[in-house]
Design a protein around this motif. Structure first.
Motif, PDB file in Angstrom:
ATOM      1  N   TYR A 189      31.838  35.009  36.719  1.00 27.55           N
ATOM      2  CA  TYR A 189      32.998  34.112  36.768  1.00 27.55           C
ATOM      3  C   TYR A 189      32.667  32.990  37.749  1.00 27.55           C
ATOM      4  O   TYR A 189      31.667  33.042  38.466  1.00 27.55           O
ATOM      5  CB  TYR A 189      34.284  34.870  37.157  1.00 27.55           C
TER       6      TYR A 189
ATOM      7  N   CYS B 135      38.053  39.834  44.938  1.00 28.73           N
ATOM      8  CA  CYS B 135      37.208  40.118  43.774  1.00 28.73           C
ATOM      9  C   CYS B 135      36.325  41.343  44.029  1.00 28.73           C
ATOM     10  O   CYS B 135      36.116  42.160  43.139  1.00 28.73           O
ATOM     11  CB  CYS B 135      36.348  38.899  43.444  1.00 28.73           C
TER      12      CYS B 135
ATOM     13  N   GLU C 229      28.074  37.409  45.120  1.00 28.56           N
ATOM     14  CA  GLU C 229      28.470  36.006  45.006  1.00 28.56           C
ATOM     15  C   GLU C 229      27.198  35.170  45.098  1.00 28.56           C
ATOM     16  O   GLU C 229      26.330  35.461  45.929  1.00 28.56           O
ATOM     17  CB  GLU C 229      29.433  35.610  46.133  1.00 28.56           C
TER      18      GLU C 229
ATOM     19  N   PHE D 226      37.901  34.525  36.086  1.00 26.17           N
ATOM     20  CA  PHE D 226      37.918  35.890  36.649  1.00 26.17           C
ATOM     21  C   PHE D 226      38.703  36.814  35.709  1.00 26.17           C
ATOM     22  O   PHE D 226      38.286  37.948  35.439  1.00 26.17           O
ATOM     23  CB  PHE D 226      38.528  35.872  38.052  1.00 26.17           C
TER      24      PHE D 226
ATOM     25  N   LEU E  38      39.233  31.748  44.512  1.00 25.59           N
ATOM     26  CA  LEU E  38      39.219  33.214  44.469  1.00 25.59           C
ATOM     27  C   LEU E  38      38.550  33.752  45.725  1.00 25.59           C
ATOM     28  O   LEU E  38      37.395  33.423  46.010  1.00 25.59           O
ATOM     29  CB  LEU E  38      38.439  33.689  43.238  1.00 25.59           C
TER      30      LEU E  38
ATOM     31  N   TYR F 294      38.304  44.468  43.490  1.00 24.55           N
ATOM     32  CA  TYR F 294      38.406  44.788  42.045  1.00 24.55           C
ATOM     33  C   TYR F 294      37.112  45.487  41.595  1.00 24.55           C
ATOM     34  O   TYR F 294      37.153  46.502  40.881  1.00 24.55           O
ATOM     35  CB  TYR F 294      38.640  43.504  41.225  1.00 24.55           C
TER      36      TYR F 294
ATOM     37  N   GLY G 246      30.368  36.384  41.156  1.00 21.15           N
ATOM     38  CA  GLY G 246      31.149  35.165  41.413  1.00 21.15           C
ATOM     39  C   GLY G 246      30.169  34.039  41.711  1.00 21.15           C
ATOM     40  O   GLY G 246      29.494  34.054  42.747  1.00 21.15           O
TER      41      GLY G 246
ATOM     42  N   LYS H  39      37.418  40.261  33.483  1.00 21.19           N
ATOM     43  CA  LYS H  39      38.037  41.596  33.377  1.00 21.19           C
ATOM     44  C   LYS H  39      38.012  42.083  31.929  1.00 21.19           C
ATOM     45  O   LYS H  39      37.819  43.268  31.672  1.00 21.19           O
ATOM     46  CB  LYS H  39      39.484  41.554  33.857  1.00 21.19           C
TER      47      LYS H  39
END
Ligand code: GDP
Length: 170
Positions: free
Chosen positions: A85, A133, A146, A93, A128, A136, A117, A97
């Motif tokens: 994402y 994140c 990231e 994002f 975000l 999650y 990310g 999912k």
């Protein structure tokens, strides 16, 4: 010298930077005008970690909805699925999912899912939070990174760490 084949697939919405991450890792380049991927693209790279040779077979899929039905062809049999994402876009994002749910339902039961990310160089535009994140990812048993394909931050780590980590648990 023998090497272990390792199949990786990139999934996620259009323009999050999937092609850019793959090209940054494989060729060490970045283009601000990266062309959209049509269908899917394949790139291979040989790497050696701690005297073990790996041949990474990397599939970069197109994010457009019209190609969605092709995706299972690429994620089936994959050892690692990177779901990408863009940290400046909450919609992407949400889209990731959906990919994660699909992978858990229809993917290989052993597939390792990595939530990524991308575009962390766009500090001012971040929408975000990393912690949000990551939590999650933790709740769903996913690895989390990231990255920035533009600056190359964390890109090598993304590929090398996941290869080393997951090749042991396969
Ligand atoms: P894909 O459709 O997910 O494969 O995305 P692309 O790799 O085609 O990238 C879409 C756009 O985002 C292009 O203009 C890229 O140059 C740009 N882009 C990709 N990664 C990054 C990044 O890490 N930072 C910034 N600032 N732009 C990026």
């Amino acid at each position: 010298m023998s090497s272990t084949n390792y199949k990786m697939v990139f999934l996620g919405e259009t323009a999050v930077g999937k092609s850019s991450l793959v090209i940054r890792f494989v060729k060490g380049e970045f283009s601000p005008t990266q062309e959209p991927t049509v269908g899917a693209a394949f790139l291979a790279k040989k790497i050696t970690i701690k005297n073990i040779n790996y041949k990474l077979q990397i599939w970069d899929t197109a994010g457009q909805e019209r190609y969605h039905s092709l995706a299972p062809m690429y994620y089936r049999g994959a050892h690692v699925a990177f779901v990408v994402y863009d940290i400046t876009s909450p919609d992407t994002f949400e889209n990731s999912k959906k990919w994660i749910k699909e992978l858990k339902k229809l993917g290989d039961p052993n597939v390792h899912i990595v939530l990524v990310g991308n575009k962390i160089d766009l500090v001012q535009e971040r929408m975000l939070k990393k912690e949000f994140c990551k939590s999650y990812a933790d709740k769903n048993g996913l690895a989390f990174f990231e990255t920035s394909a533009k600056t190359s931050e964390n890109v090598d780590q993304l590929f090398l760490t996941t290869t080393e980590l997951f090749s042991k648990t396969k």
